[in-house]
Design an enzyme around this catalytic site. Structure first.
Site, PDB file in Angstrom:
ATOM      1  N   CYS A 104     -52.588  39.431  42.938  1.00  0.00           N
ATOM      2  CA  CYS A 104     -51.654  38.415  42.472  1.00  0.00           C
ATOM      3  C   CYS A 104     -52.099  37.839  41.115  1.00  0.00           C
ATOM      4  O   CYS A 104     -51.988  38.513  40.110  1.00  0.00           O
ATOM      5  CB  CYS A 104     -51.468  37.331  43.530  1.00  0.00           C
ATOM      6  SG  CYS A 104     -49.966  36.347  43.314  1.00  0.00           S
ATOM      7  N   HIS A 159     -49.655  40.794  48.193  1.00  0.00           N
ATOM      8  CA  HIS A 159     -50.812  40.308  48.954  1.00  0.00           C
ATOM      9  C   HIS A 159     -51.181  41.298  50.060  1.00  0.00           C
ATOM     10  O   HIS A 159     -50.545  41.304  51.119  1.00  0.00           O
ATOM     11  CB  HIS A 159     -50.505  38.937  49.567  1.00  0.00           C
ATOM     12  CG  HIS A 159     -50.593  37.829  48.580  1.00  0.00           C
ATOM     13  ND1 HIS A 159     -51.735  37.080  48.397  1.00  0.00           N
ATOM     14  CD2 HIS A 159     -49.689  37.341  47.691  1.00  0.00           C
ATOM     15  CE1 HIS A 159     -51.528  36.174  47.451  1.00  0.00           C
ATOM     16  NE2 HIS A 159     -50.296  36.320  47.006  1.00  0.00           N
ATOM     17  N   GLU A 185     -53.652  41.211  52.071  1.00  0.00           N
ATOM     18  CA  GLU A 185     -54.169  40.542  53.276  1.00  0.00           C
ATOM     19  C   GLU A 185     -53.047  40.148  54.220  1.00  0.00           C
ATOM     20  O   GLU A 185     -53.279  39.886  55.414  1.00  0.00           O
ATOM     21  CB  GLU A 185     -55.011  39.328  52.898  1.00  0.00           C
ATOM     22  CG  GLU A 185     -54.253  38.087  52.489  1.00  0.00           C
ATOM     23  CD  GLU A 185     -53.630  38.137  51.110  1.00  0.00           C
ATOM     24  OE1 GLU A 185     -52.911  37.191  50.753  1.00  0.00           O
ATOM     25  OE2 GLU A 185     -53.879  39.123  50.376  1.00  0.00           O
TER      26      GLU A 185
END
Length: 358
Positions: A246, A331, A333
């Site tokens: 990001c 993202h 994660e």
């Protein structure tokens, strides 16, 4: 208490205040996430922003101890169609209202969030304020125009001190530009020894830590304001494997000679499709950003595009051949969001140097 959202273009949306009852200012943005309001409340990337939830009911599963992305909320206000103050979930420990009152986060409900979202899509993200319903429009607009919106987002969101999360595997330095806790958790789950460092840590200090790799985290604000971190990334390029997420993706691009630009309304939500140009596969990803790497600025640089958005063609991932560096705008994660992109951490693992004795 009746209040209203006033945008800098003179638009207003009437609603009902909940949470902490005070006037508040910020950039008004929206997310298409259907869940994950707790993660969004505590995501440092939303620092200084008022978030519109497009899903109509928010708060129905409460707040729990496991889904925080930081120790405190970062957005300035939450705007919803309807909030639920009687959550029903086995993991719930408190209601959304209790959490917002505790941390002094204003909310505005009974808003036509569909109309507001369409307005933002047409006009772009706008500065705004939640103010008393009876306040004259002229006074509202003067308050919005005079409010001192800050630009030092990353320094506000970053850790102030270096700290270690011990592990027996590779040594990874995680640069905190406003890090989501789920990124740290994903690295710890890989067995890495992680050293989290502040945004203003120098490349020399990081290299003296002798890491196998460096992760550049997410974070809030305009990446071009982060002159110090850009210089740090320049000092690391080619000397250690780099992986940006990001904001980290944008800083890697800037350090490599590209430019960034503000998007009209950004990508926020857990349903964003991206194409991997190496395999042709499509990943459904979680995203939360208002800036992008300018594709026209890649000419003359060593940057190669590896991911793009299926919806608008914007750059979603880059690599710097020969420098052991790559990054993604989304993202991996995935908290909240789909898990497709977790494979990205395997790419970083493969890239990192294997040093004897570690």
């Amino acid at each position: 208490m009746d209040k209203k959202l006033v945008l800098e273009d003179g638009s207003e949306f009437s609603g009902r205040a909940f949470g902490y009852r005070e006037d508040v200012y910020g950039e008004v943005v929206f997310t298409t996430s259907m869940s994950g309001y707790q993660e969004l409340l505590t995501d440092p990337s939303l620092l200084g922003q008022m978030l519109v939830m497009t899903y109509p009911m928010v708060g129905n599963y409460g707040i729990n101890r496991d889904d925080y992305e930081s120790m405190k909320p970062h957005l300035t206000a939450l705007i919803v169609r309807e909030y639920c103050d009687a959550p029903s979930n086995a993991r719930s420990e408190k209601s959304l209202l209790e959490y917002m009152e505790k941390y002094r986060i204003p909310g505005l409900s009974r808003i036509d969030t569909r109309k507001l979202t369409r307005h933002i899509r047409e006009r772009g993200a706008l500065k705004g304020a939640i103010l008393p319903a009876e306040m004259p429009m002229k006074e509202c607009l003067e308050k919005v125009a005079d409010y001192p919106f800050y630009t030092d987002h990353i320094s506000r969101a970053s850790t102030k001190n270096i700290y270690e999360v011990p592990g027996g595997g590779k040594r990874v330095v995680l640069m905190d530009f406003g890090m989501k806790m789920s990124i740290l958790k994903a690295l710890v789950e890989k067995g890495y020894h992680v050293s989290v460092v502040p945004h203003d840590t120098s490349s020399q200090t990081i290299l003296e830590m002798d890491p196998n790799g460096v992760v550049l985290s997410n974070g809030p604000g305009n990446p071009e304001d982060a002159r110090g971190p850009i210089e740090t990334v320049k000092g690391l390029l080619g000397k250690v494997p780099l992986f940006g997420i990001c904001m980290g993706h944008q800083l890697l691009a800037l350090a490599s000679g590209a430019k960034t630009r503000k998007m009209k309304f950004g990508h926020r939500g857990g349903n964003n499709a991206v194409r991997d140009h190496r395999s042709g596969k499509i990943l459904i990803t979680s995203q939360n950003h208002g800036y992008e790497v300018d594709s026209a600025s890649l000419t003359g640089t060593d940057i190669k595009t590896i991911y793009t958005s299926v919806n608008d063609g914007s750059i979603e991932g880059i690599t710097i051949p020969g420098k052991r560096a790559f990054s993604v705008q989304f993202h991996p994660e995935s908290a909240p969001g789909p898990k497709d992109a977790k494979v990205i951490f395997e790419e970083f693992d493969t890239m990192m140097i294997h040093t004897e004795g570690r």
